[in-house]
Design a protein around this motif. Structure first.
Motif, PDB file in Angstrom:
ATOM      1  N   GLU A 162     119.639  73.960  13.752  1.00 14.05           N
ATOM      2  CA  GLU A 162     120.061  75.306  13.334  1.00 14.05           C
ATOM      3  C   GLU A 162     119.410  76.388  14.197  1.00 14.05           C
ATOM      4  O   GLU A 162     120.030  77.403  14.506  1.00 14.05           O
ATOM      5  N   SER A 163     118.172  76.157  14.620  1.00 17.34           N
ATOM      6  CA  SER A 163     117.497  77.101  15.507  1.00 17.34           C
ATOM      7  C   SER A 163     118.281  77.264  16.808  1.00 17.34           C
ATOM      8  O   SER A 163     118.484  78.381  17.280  1.00 17.34           O
ATOM      9  N   GLU A 164     118.729  76.157  17.377  1.00 18.12           N
ATOM     10  CA  GLU A 164     119.531  76.231  18.605  1.00 18.12           C
ATOM     11  C   GLU A 164     120.813  77.017  18.350  1.00 18.12           C
ATOM     12  O   GLU A 164     121.210  77.851  19.166  1.00 18.12           O
ATOM     13  N   LYS A 165     121.453  76.774  17.216  1.00 16.97           N
ATOM     14  CA  LYS A 165     122.692  77.494  16.895  1.00 16.97           C
ATOM     15  C   LYS A 165     122.437  78.995  16.764  1.00 16.97           C
ATOM     16  O   LYS A 165     123.343  79.796  16.993  1.00 16.97           O
TER      17      LYS A 165
ATOM     18  N   ILE B  20     128.714  67.453  18.739  1.00 18.84           N
ATOM     19  CA  ILE B  20     129.614  66.659  19.575  1.00 18.84           C
ATOM     20  C   ILE B  20     128.838  65.545  20.275  1.00 18.84           C
ATOM     21  O   ILE B  20     129.293  64.415  20.374  1.00 18.84           O
ATOM     22  N   ASN B  21     127.675  65.895  20.829  1.00 19.65           N
ATOM     23  CA  ASN B  21     126.788  64.945  21.502  1.00 19.65           C
ATOM     24  C   ASN B  21     125.383  65.167  20.973  1.00 19.65           C
ATOM     25  O   ASN B  21     125.032  66.262  20.546  1.00 19.65           O
ATOM     26  N   ASP B  22     124.556  64.148  21.031  1.00 15.08           N
ATOM     27  CA  ASP B  22     123.154  64.248  20.617  1.00 15.08           C
ATOM     28  C   ASP B  22     122.422  65.096  21.664  1.00 15.08           C
ATOM     29  O   ASP B  22     122.240  64.671  22.798  1.00 15.08           O
ATOM     30  N   PRO B  23     122.005  66.317  21.309  1.00 14.84           N
ATOM     31  CA  PRO B  23     121.454  67.231  22.308  1.00 14.84           C
ATOM     32  C   PRO B  23     120.003  66.928  22.710  1.00 14.84           C
ATOM     33  O   PRO B  23     119.187  66.526  21.879  1.00 14.84           O
ATOM     34  N   TYR B  24     119.709  67.111  24.003  1.00 13.48           N
ATOM     35  CA  TYR B  24     118.331  67.031  24.493  1.00 13.48           C
ATOM     36  C   TYR B  24     117.568  68.205  23.918  1.00 13.48           C
ATOM     37  O   TYR B  24     118.040  69.344  23.965  1.00 13.48           O
ATOM     38  N   THR B  25     116.389  67.937  23.375  1.00 14.87           N
ATOM     39  CA  THR B  25     115.707  68.943  22.563  1.00 14.87           C
ATOM     40  C   THR B  25     114.255  69.131  22.960  1.00 14.87           C
ATOM     41  O   THR B  25     113.517  68.168  23.151  1.00 14.87           O
ATOM     42  N   GLU B  26     113.864  70.392  23.058  1.00 17.63           N
ATOM     43  CA  GLU B  26     112.464  70.794  23.144  1.00 17.63           C
ATOM     44  C   GLU B  26     112.228  71.740  21.984  1.00 17.63           C
ATOM     45  O   GLU B  26     113.172  72.328  21.457  1.00 17.63           O
TER      46      GLU B  26
ATOM     47  N   ASP C  33     121.329  71.253  26.628  1.00 14.35           N
ATOM     48  CA  ASP C  33     122.779  71.054  26.593  1.00 14.35           C
ATOM     49  C   ASP C  33     123.361  71.471  25.245  1.00 14.35           C
ATOM     50  O   ASP C  33     124.439  71.024  24.865  1.00 14.35           O
ATOM     51  N   GLY C  34     122.658  72.340  24.543  1.00 14.55           N
ATOM     52  CA  GLY C  34     123.080  72.773  23.215  1.00 14.55           C
ATOM     53  C   GLY C  34     124.501  73.302  23.138  1.00 14.55           C
ATOM     54  O   GLY C  34     125.292  72.826  22.324  1.00 14.55           O
ATOM     55  N   PRO C  35     124.855  74.283  23.977  1.00 16.61           N
ATOM     56  CA  PRO C  35     126.222  74.815  23.884  1.00 16.61           C
ATOM     57  C   PRO C  35     127.310  73.760  24.088  1.00 16.61           C
ATOM     58  O   PRO C  35     128.361  73.824  23.469  1.00 16.61           O
ATOM     59  N   ALA C  36     127.033  72.771  24.935  1.00 18.35           N
ATOM     60  CA  ALA C  36     128.019  71.717  25.165  1.00 18.35           C
ATOM     61  C   ALA C  36     127.973  70.651  24.076  1.00 18.35           C
ATOM     62  O   ALA C  36     128.917  69.868  23.932  1.00 18.35           O
ATOM     63  N   SER C  37     126.896  70.619  23.308  1.00 23.57           N
ATOM     64  CA  SER C  37     126.716  69.570  22.299  1.00 23.57           C
ATOM     65  C   SER C  37     127.056  70.007  20.884  1.00 23.57           C
ATOM     66  O   SER C  37     127.230  69.179  20.007  1.00 23.57           O
ATOM     67  N   ILE C  38     127.123  71.319  20.674  1.00 28.72           N
ATOM     68  CA  ILE C  38     127.330  71.830  19.321  1.00 28.72           C
ATOM     69  C   ILE C  38     128.559  72.729  19.310  1.00 28.72           C
ATOM     70  O   ILE C  38     128.672  73.649  20.115  1.00 28.72           O
ATOM     71  N   ASP C  39     129.474  72.461  18.404  1.00 26.55           N
ATOM     72  CA  ASP C  39     130.664  73.277  18.236  1.00 26.55           C
ATOM     73  C   ASP C  39     130.735  73.687  16.771  1.00 26.55           C
ATOM     74  O   ASP C  39     131.164  72.906  15.917  1.00 26.55           O
ATOM     75  N   GLY C  40     130.259  74.906  16.476  1.00 30.87           N
ATOM     76  CA  GLY C  40     130.205  75.355  15.088  1.00 30.87           C
ATOM     77  C   GLY C  40     129.217  74.508  14.307  1.00 30.87           C
ATOM     78  O   GLY C  40     128.046  74.441  14.649  1.00 30.87           O
ATOM     79  N   ASP C  41     129.723  73.833  13.281  1.00 32.16           N
ATOM     80  CA  ASP C  41     128.867  72.947  12.495  1.00 32.16           C
ATOM     81  C   ASP C  41     128.975  71.487  12.942  1.00 32.16           C
ATOM     82  O   ASP C  41     128.378  70.610  12.324  1.00 32.16           O
TER      83      ASP C  41
END
Length: 192
Positions: A178-181, A77-83, A66-74
């Motif tokens: 930052e990798s997701e970004k 917005i939400n704590d993203p589910y991460t692998e 859910d990275g794109p929905a959780s991160i807006d620039g820097d």
């Protein structure tokens, strides 16, 4: 920073078994759990580091469903589910694997797999022979943490955690973010 497993006797026993060299060199670490980066994976990143003898992380790479929905620039917005993957200076690679249900922690050595099912059942599965249950005395990790702080105050010795552990864990968390970004790019740690 979630570091309570630093004081969990079961994980301490797994670390001792790895450090003994009985099962050869530690090669890979894996946590199977569906969790968000800051609320859940922060705890597991510290556990990966502890079981790996607090080796320095050298790079990280992430995928956040859910990275794109959780991160807006820097802004997060939400704590993203991460692998993701984390590489350490001792050539150990750690994997954060999303899966439903309770967590399973695995440490793969050259001749055995060491497993924590949840935080209550620990075993060693040698390449040859029967699985070995790792008994431990269930003690509150919070009580052990407090005892460690008291010992540090009494002796002047450092605690098992502290600001250095929190800082190194945060470096990994932000490298994954930052990798997701950067579309899942592998990034050197520390970020520069």
């Amino acid at each position: 920073m979630g570091t309570n497993r630093r004081w969990h006797p079961g994980y301490a026993d797994l670390r001792a078994a790895i450090a003994s060299g009985t099962y050869g060199r530690l090669v890979t670490l894996e946590i199977q759990h569906r969790g968000t980066l800051f609320n859940t994976q922060s705890h597991w990143i510290d556990t990966l580091r502890v079981v790996n003898g607090d080796a320095e992380a050298i790079w990280a790479q992430a995928y956040m469903s859910d990275g794109p929905a959780s991160i807006d620039g820097d802004d997060v917005i939400n704590d993203p589910y991460t692998e993701g993957m984390i590489a350490f200076e001792n050539d150990v690679i750690a994997h954060l694997v999303a899966r439903p249900g309770g967590h399973v922690f695995r440490a793969y050595c050259e001749t055995a797999e060491l497993i924590a099912h949840g935080d209550g059942s620990f075993e060693i599965r040698p390449a040859e022979g029967d699985p070995i249950s790792v008994p431990y005395e269930p003690v509150s990790s919070t009580v052990r943490l407090i005892e460690d702080i008291v010992q540090s105050l009494d002796t002047g010795n450092p605690t098992k955690g502290g600001i250095d552990a929190a800082y190194k864990n945060a470096e990994i968390l932000f490298a994954l973010l930052e990798s997701e970004k950067r579309a899942g790019a592998r990034l050197a740690i520390p970020l520069v």
